[in-house]
Design a protein around this motif. Sequence first.
Motif, PDB file in Angstrom:
ATOM      1  N   LEU A 207       3.321  -9.512   0.880  1.00  0.00           N
ATOM      2  CA  LEU A 207       3.662  -9.743   2.290  1.00  0.00           C
ATOM      3  C   LEU A 207       2.732  -8.953   3.207  1.00  0.00           C
ATOM      4  N   LEU A 208       2.499  -7.690   2.882  1.00  0.00           N
ATOM      5  CA  LEU A 208       1.614  -6.865   3.717  1.00  0.00           C
ATOM      6  C   LEU A 208       0.180  -7.388   3.688  1.00  0.00           C
ATOM      7  N   GLN A 209      -0.272  -7.863   2.516  1.00  0.00           N
ATOM      8  CA  GLN A 209      -1.612  -8.452   2.427  1.00  0.00           C
ATOM      9  C   GLN A 209      -1.731  -9.639   3.377  1.00  0.00           C
ATOM     10  N   THR A 210      -0.695 -10.463   3.412  1.00  0.00           N
ATOM     11  CA  THR A 210      -0.715 -11.632   4.290  1.00  0.00           C
ATOM     12  C   THR A 210      -0.860 -11.221   5.747  1.00  0.00           C
TER      13      THR A 210
ATOM     14  N   ALA B 222      -8.729   2.960  -0.690  1.00  0.00           N
ATOM     15  CA  ALA B 222      -8.083   3.527  -1.876  1.00  0.00           C
ATOM     16  C   ALA B 222      -6.644   3.929  -1.564  1.00  0.00           C
ATOM     17  N   VAL B 223      -6.412   4.481  -0.366  1.00  0.00           N
ATOM     18  CA  VAL B 223      -5.061   4.852   0.049  1.00  0.00           C
ATOM     19  C   VAL B 223      -4.235   3.607   0.353  1.00  0.00           C
ATOM     20  N   LEU B 224      -4.799   2.684   1.115  1.00  0.00           N
ATOM     21  CA  LEU B 224      -4.096   1.448   1.453  1.00  0.00           C
ATOM     22  C   LEU B 224      -3.625   0.716   0.199  1.00  0.00           C
ATOM     23  N   SER B 225      -4.526   0.613  -0.786  1.00  0.00           N
ATOM     24  CA  SER B 225      -4.215  -0.114  -2.001  1.00  0.00           C
ATOM     25  C   SER B 225      -3.114   0.577  -2.804  1.00  0.00           C
ATOM     26  N   ALA B 226      -3.228   1.887  -2.947  1.00  0.00           N
ATOM     27  CA  ALA B 226      -2.259   2.621  -3.763  1.00  0.00           C
ATOM     28  C   ALA B 226      -0.904   2.736  -3.106  1.00  0.00           C
ATOM     29  N   GLU B 227      -0.868   2.906  -1.786  1.00  0.00           N
ATOM     30  CA  GLU B 227       0.396   3.182  -1.102  1.00  0.00           C
ATOM     31  C   GLU B 227       1.069   1.913  -0.539  1.00  0.00           C
ATOM     32  N   LEU B 228       0.262   0.909  -0.150  1.00  0.00           N
ATOM     33  CA  LEU B 228       0.840  -0.295   0.457  1.00  0.00           C
ATOM     34  C   LEU B 228       0.474  -1.574  -0.264  1.00  0.00           C
ATOM     35  N   GLY B 229      -0.448  -1.498  -1.218  1.00  0.00           N
ATOM     36  CA  GLY B 229      -0.860  -2.701  -1.929  1.00  0.00           C
ATOM     37  C   GLY B 229      -1.822  -3.573  -1.169  1.00  0.00           C
ATOM     38  N   ILE B 230      -2.448  -3.020  -0.127  1.00  0.00           N
ATOM     39  CA  ILE B 230      -3.400  -3.785   0.698  1.00  0.00           C
ATOM     40  C   ILE B 230      -4.818  -3.493   0.246  1.00  0.00           C
ATOM     41  N   SER B 231      -5.589  -4.553   0.016  1.00  0.00           N
ATOM     42  CA  SER B 231      -7.005  -4.351  -0.337  1.00  0.00           C
ATOM     43  C   SER B 231      -7.785  -5.594   0.066  1.00  0.00           C
TER      44      SER B 231
ATOM     45  N   ASN C  16     -17.949   3.181  -5.498  1.00  0.00           N
ATOM     46  CA  ASN C  16     -16.805   2.305  -5.734  1.00  0.00           C
ATOM     47  C   ASN C  16     -16.005   2.118  -4.448  1.00  0.00           C
ATOM     48  N   GLY C  17     -15.856   3.205  -3.689  1.00  0.00           N
ATOM     49  CA  GLY C  17     -15.135   3.117  -2.426  1.00  0.00           C
ATOM     50  C   GLY C  17     -15.814   2.164  -1.456  1.00  0.00           C
ATOM     51  N   MET C  18     -17.126   2.244  -1.370  1.00  0.00           N
ATOM     52  CA  MET C  18     -17.836   1.351  -0.454  1.00  0.00           C
ATOM     53  C   MET C  18     -17.729  -0.104  -0.894  1.00  0.00           C
ATOM     54  N   ALA C  19     -17.715  -0.332  -2.214  1.00  0.00           N
ATOM     55  CA  ALA C  19     -17.511  -1.698  -2.700  1.00  0.00           C
ATOM     56  C   ALA C  19     -16.142  -2.209  -2.261  1.00  0.00           C
ATOM     57  N   LEU C  20     -15.131  -1.369  -2.352  1.00  0.00           N
ATOM     58  CA  LEU C  20     -13.800  -1.746  -1.887  1.00  0.00           C
ATOM     59  C   LEU C  20     -13.807  -2.043  -0.388  1.00  0.00           C
TER      60      LEU C  20
END
Length: 370
Positions: A23-26, A361-370, A195-199
């Motif tokens: 949902l958050l990704q959307t 990295a924080v967004l992905s781990a804490e909210l699932g957004i990437s 890796n962070g910049m690739a993300l």
Amino acid sequence: MADLRITTKALPEHNRLRNRAMLLQTLFHDGPRSRADIARGSGLNKVTVSTIVGDLIEQGIVVEAGQSTDVRVGKPATLVALDEDSRSIISLDLSDALSFRGAVMNLRGRAAHQRQVDAVTEKGDAAIARVVSLAEELLAEASAPVLGIGVGSPGIVDRSGVVRYAPHLGWFDADLRGALADRFGLPVHVVNDANGMALAVHTFRDNDGRSILIVTIQRGAGAGLIVGETLVDGVDFTAGEIGHVVIDPRRETTCLCGRKGCLDSIVAVPQIRRRLDDGEDRDSVMDDAADALAAALGPIISVLGATHVVLVGPEDILDDGFADRTRARLVDRTLPTTTSVVSVDIGSDGGLLALQGPLVAVLSAELGIS
């Protein structure tokens, strides 16, 4: 990379987190949506969507954003949107050859406050202390609850946030995540800077789904690779450690790893600046660096099929001319069919990318957004 075989059953909490992340990704990528539209697009039932939205509104991460203007029969639907300023993220970039940088950023990757501190001589524990001090200064500037601290570090970084090997900073099995988490009591996520910049490119830049190869050149050279929507970091987290690939063992250049002719000893920013300051012809120096870089990247492109190479580093060193030199030498070193679709570009606003990477990295781990 992601596991190819599922070996454990999904627990109810896994489904809840996955649904929340979807949902958050959307909302992050598509903008405000009605609950009904989210349900249709995600395949979730309306009750599940309403429950998740209600929880996120209560937490202040999602807000109601007026009514839909779509022409439909009946009462206009109420839109919901991600509140981009509801949380702050502290993002730290340790990749620069001369300094550490940091910023207080919102969920969209916009920086409200930035700071930079010299970090030329600090090594080991002194360098960690400088990172902790920079984070403390930025936390004092945060105007919203802090979701977490993200760090982009050079070197080999494992998934527990330990920098296993970063000789330029004197870090060998340095628990960078532990130092920050113990001091501030916040979620901390440490990633290799490339890796962070690739993300960051994957999340914040338009791309056509091609495999992305980010190459950073600062204190040393590193690479981050995304193939098929998956960040490749390797079993031992060493994927992308191209800096210590021996390009020419006959060279007299000695690397920090103790060997001669490593890529780092040819293309690292301090090495290039030293040669230019010593009066060497710029075209010769940059041709040499481009040829060495192509020698390291050619096998990666040929084996993994990367089609979009982005070079990130100081603008006075890495310019469009250097990108053109590198691509020309890649063509010389690979089959024409391999490199005919490969683009080599300079990362636009590489400084922002270096800060947005730890944020993702924080967004992905804490909210699932990437």
